[in-house]
Design a protein around this motif. Structure first.
Motif, PDB file in Angstrom:
ATOM      1  N   GLN A  39     -78.469 100.912 -24.105  1.00  0.00           N
ATOM      2  CA  GLN A  39     -77.152 100.763 -23.474  1.00  0.00           C
ATOM      3  C   GLN A  39     -76.712 102.058 -22.802  1.00  0.00           C
ATOM      4  OE1 GLN A  39     -74.678  99.407 -26.695  1.00  0.00           O
ATOM      5  NE2 GLN A  39     -75.322  97.272 -26.476  1.00  0.00           N
ATOM      6  N   ALA A  40     -76.989 103.200 -23.432  1.00  0.00           N
ATOM      7  CA  ALA A  40     -76.617 104.487 -22.843  1.00  0.00           C
ATOM      8  C   ALA A  40     -77.403 104.745 -21.564  1.00  0.00           C
ATOM      9  CB  ALA A  40     -76.854 105.616 -23.843  1.00  0.00           C
ATOM     10  N   GLU A  41     -78.698 104.440 -21.576  1.00  0.00           N
ATOM     11  CA  GLU A  41     -79.508 104.631 -20.374  1.00  0.00           C
ATOM     12  C   GLU A  41     -79.044 103.718 -19.243  1.00  0.00           C
ATOM     13  OE1 GLU A  41     -83.510 104.112 -21.797  1.00  0.00           O
ATOM     14  OE2 GLU A  41     -83.709 106.266 -22.188  1.00  0.00           O
ATOM     15  N   THR A  42     -78.643 102.519 -19.585  1.00  0.00           N
ATOM     16  CA  THR A  42     -78.131 101.593 -18.573  1.00  0.00           C
ATOM     17  C   THR A  42     -76.796 102.086 -18.027  1.00  0.00           C
ATOM     18  OG1 THR A  42     -79.234  99.736 -19.645  1.00  0.00           O
ATOM     19  CG2 THR A  42     -77.437  99.210 -18.138  1.00  0.00           C
ATOM     20  N   ALA A  43     -75.906 102.503 -18.898  1.00  0.00           N
ATOM     21  CA  ALA A  43     -74.583 102.953 -18.468  1.00  0.00           C
ATOM     22  C   ALA A  43     -74.635 104.252 -17.667  1.00  0.00           C
ATOM     23  CB  ALA A  43     -73.681 103.139 -19.686  1.00  0.00           C
ATOM     24  N   PRO A  47     -82.498 108.455 -17.831  1.00  0.00           N
ATOM     25  CA  PRO A  47     -82.809 108.936 -19.184  1.00  0.00           C
ATOM     26  C   PRO A  47     -81.662 109.761 -19.762  1.00  0.00           C
ATOM     27  CG  PRO A  47     -84.141 110.076 -17.545  1.00  0.00           C
ATOM     28  CD  PRO A  47     -83.386 109.012 -16.825  1.00  0.00           C
ATOM     29  N   VAL A  48     -81.540 109.718 -21.079  1.00  0.00           N
ATOM     30  CA  VAL A  48     -80.440 110.409 -21.746  1.00  0.00           C
ATOM     31  C   VAL A  48     -80.968 111.321 -22.846  1.00  0.00           C
ATOM     32  CG1 VAL A  48     -78.772 108.578 -21.302  1.00  0.00           C
ATOM     33  CG2 VAL A  48     -80.107 108.517 -23.389  1.00  0.00           C
ATOM     34  N   LYS A  49     -80.133 112.301 -23.200  1.00  0.00           N
ATOM     35  CA  LYS A  49     -80.381 113.100 -24.391  1.00  0.00           C
ATOM     36  C   LYS A  49     -79.227 112.813 -25.337  1.00  0.00           C
ATOM     37  CE  LYS A  49     -78.257 117.339 -22.632  1.00  0.00           C
ATOM     38  NZ  LYS A  49     -78.451 118.759 -22.388  1.00  0.00           N
ATOM     39  N   VAL A  50     -79.455 113.052 -26.608  1.00  0.00           N
ATOM     40  CA  VAL A  50     -78.443 112.706 -27.594  1.00  0.00           C
ATOM     41  C   VAL A  50     -78.133 113.914 -28.461  1.00  0.00           C
ATOM     42  CG1 VAL A  50     -80.098 111.821 -29.278  1.00  0.00           C
ATOM     43  CG2 VAL A  50     -77.763 111.003 -29.340  1.00  0.00           C
TER      44      VAL A  50
END
Length: 73
Positions: A39-43, A47-50
Motif C-alpha cells: 500500500q505504501a509503494e502504491t501510495a 519503492p519505499v524505505k521504512v
C-alpha cells in the motif's frame, strides 16, 4: 527404550504429548506487514524505505510505529 530410566521415558512422553506452538498470529502479522508495504509503494508511486519505532506501554501493550518514505532515485 526398556533400558532407559522411568523419568526419561516420562519426559519424552510429556514432550511428545505437549501442544504444538500456534504461529497463526505471527503469520497474520507478517501478512499485514507485506500488505502495508504494498500500500505504501502504491501510495508513494515507487519503492519505499521504512523507519520503525517501538515501545512498551505501561499496560503491557507493545506498540510498533512504521513510517514509510519514498526512496529518491
Amino acid at each position: 527404550m526398556s533400558e532407559q530410566k522411568p523419568e526419561t521415558i516420562a519426559l519424552i512422553r510429556a514432550v511428545a504429548d505437549s501442544p504444538k506452538r500456534d504461529n497463526s498470529v505471527y503469520h497474520q502479522a507478517m501478512a499485514e506487514a507485506r500488505q502495508a508495504f504494498e500500500q505504501a509503494e502504491t501510495a508513494l508511486d515507487g519503492p519505499v524505505k521504512v523507519k520503525i519505532k517501538t515501545k512498551t506501554k505501561r499496560n503491557g501493550d507493545y506498540v510498533v510505529k512504521w513510517t514509510f518514505k519514498r526512496i529518491k532515485e
